[in-house]
Design an enzyme around this catalytic site. Sequence first.
Site, short mmCIF file in Angstrom:
data_model
loop_
_atom_site.label_atom_id
_atom_site.label_comp_id
_atom_site.label_asym_id
_atom_site.label_seq_id
_atom_site.Cartn_x
_atom_site.Cartn_y
_atom_site.Cartn_z
N HIS A 20 29.13 26.86 4.39
CA HIS A 20 30.10 26.95 5.47
C HIS A 20 29.53 27.51 6.78
O HIS A 20 28.61 28.31 6.80
CB HIS A 20 31.31 27.78 5.04
CG HIS A 20 30.97 29.01 4.26
ND1 HIS A 20 30.57 28.95 2.94
CD2 HIS A 20 30.93 30.31 4.60
CE1 HIS A 20 30.33 30.18 2.52
NE2 HIS A 20 30.53 31.02 3.49
N GLY A 59 -5.19 -1.59 17.46
CA GLY A 59 -6.15 -2.68 17.46
C GLY A 59 -5.54 -3.88 18.19
O GLY A 59 -4.49 -4.39 17.79
N LEU A 90 0.85 -1.19 0.00
CA LEU A 90 0.00 0.00 0.00
C LEU A 90 0.89 1.24 0.00
O LEU A 90 1.59 1.52 0.98
CB LEU A 90 -0.92 -0.01 1.22
CG LEU A 90 -1.82 -1.25 1.36
CD1 LEU A 90 -2.74 -1.11 2.57
CD2 LEU A 90 -2.63 -1.48 0.09
N GLY A 98 -0.78 6.84 -0.34
CA GLY A 98 -1.06 8.02 0.47
C GLY A 98 -0.05 9.15 0.28
O GLY A 98 1.11 8.93 -0.05
#
Length: 393
Positions: free
Chosen positions: A308, A135, A6, A9
Site C-alpha cells: 500500500h 554495420g 541465438l 547469452g
Amino acid sequence: MQTIVLAAGEGTRMRPLTAHTPKPMLPVADRPLCAHTADAAVAAGTDELVFVVGYEADAVREHFGEEYRGVPVAYATQDEQLGTAHAVRAAREHLDGEFAVLYGDDLYDPASIEQLFASRPGIAAYRAENPSNYGVLDTDGDRVVGVTEKPDEPETDLVSAGACVLPGEAREWLDVEKSARGEYELTDVLDRVFAEYEVSYTPLDRWMGVGRPWELLTANEWKLADLERRVEGDVSERAELRGPVVVEEGAAIEPGVVVEGPAMIRSGAHVGPNAYVRGATLLGERVRVGHSVEIKNSVVMAETHVPHLSYVGDSLLGREVNLGAGTTVANLRHDDKPVKQTVKGERVSTGRRKYGVVVGDGAKTGIHTALHPGVVLSTGARTMPNETVDRDR
C-alpha cells in the site's frame, strides 16, 4: 527451412535482471523476449527451431519444450560466448539445408521476417538514425555485396539488422578466424556468401535490440501497444478498465481500481483496492499490488509485491521483490535532462526523460524508502525505513 535462434547469452548489461534469468527469457508482454522471435519464425513458415543456449539454458528448454506451436524444437549448447559465428557453429550438427539466423534478444516485425524468409538467401536491413553505430550494408542495386562495420562516414543509412537466411553450403563456412575483437564473427561468413551468391536485403519496418534495462521498457511499450482488450479474470464491478487492458484468468481486480491501457495483468496477480495502473504496464504472474498504489509505465515481474501507498514509475522490478509501504520512486530529474544509469561501471544516458529504477530479484525496501531516478538495487539488496537512496546498491 530451419531457424537458429541465438539465446545463449547472459546479458551482462541487463544486470541485475539477468542474475537468474537469461536475457532472452525476460518478459515482454505475455511471453519471453525470444518467444516473439520464435513466433515470427513460425509465422514465416520455418520447419524447425534450433535454440542455441548457454547461460541458464534450462529456462529456455522448459519454456519451448520439444515442440513449439506445432514446430519441432532442437537445442545446441554454446558453453562459451565467443561470437556469433561460434554460436551458429554450435548448431551445425542440426543443419541439413537452408537456414535462418535470428537473435533471441532482438524484436522484429513479423511481416518483415516473412519477407526475409521468402527472399533467400537474404539479410535483414534497417534504416538507422545513426548508421555509424552499426554495420552498414554495401549494395549494388538490390544486391548486398558487403558490410562495413561502424564507418566514420557511412554512405547510406541502411544497416544490417543481423537476421539473415543462408544457403545450406554456409554450414561448412563457419570455421572462421578470430576477429580483431577476439570473436568468431558471422559477418566473416556473410562475406563469403556475398561473394558466391546474389544476396538481397529485406528492409525491416520495425526492429530493436534489447540490451539494456530501459530497452526492455521500450520493448514492452511496443508489444503492449498491440494488445486487444481481453478480460478473463475476476474484476470488481466497482473497478474501471480503460482502453486495451488484458486481465488473464486467475487475476483479481479489487473495488476502486483504475487500469488505463495498454496494460497486462497476468494470471494470479492481485490488484487493489483503489490502485491506479497506467501507461504500458506489465504486472507479471502472482504479482500483488496493494491499497492506493500507483504503477505507471513499468515492468513488474512474477511474484513481486508492491504494498500500500507506494509509487512506481518507468521502472523495472525483478522477481520476488518486496517494496515496503510508502516506497516512492522518483522518475524525473529536476533539470529535465535524460536520466543516466550505470551499466558495467559506466554512466550511460538512457535517452529517457522519465526513468525510474531497476530492482533485482529478491530485493526489499524499508517503509517510506525514496529511490532516485536511475538507481539500481542489486539482487537481494536492502534499504532501511525512511532511507533516501541516490546511489546504486
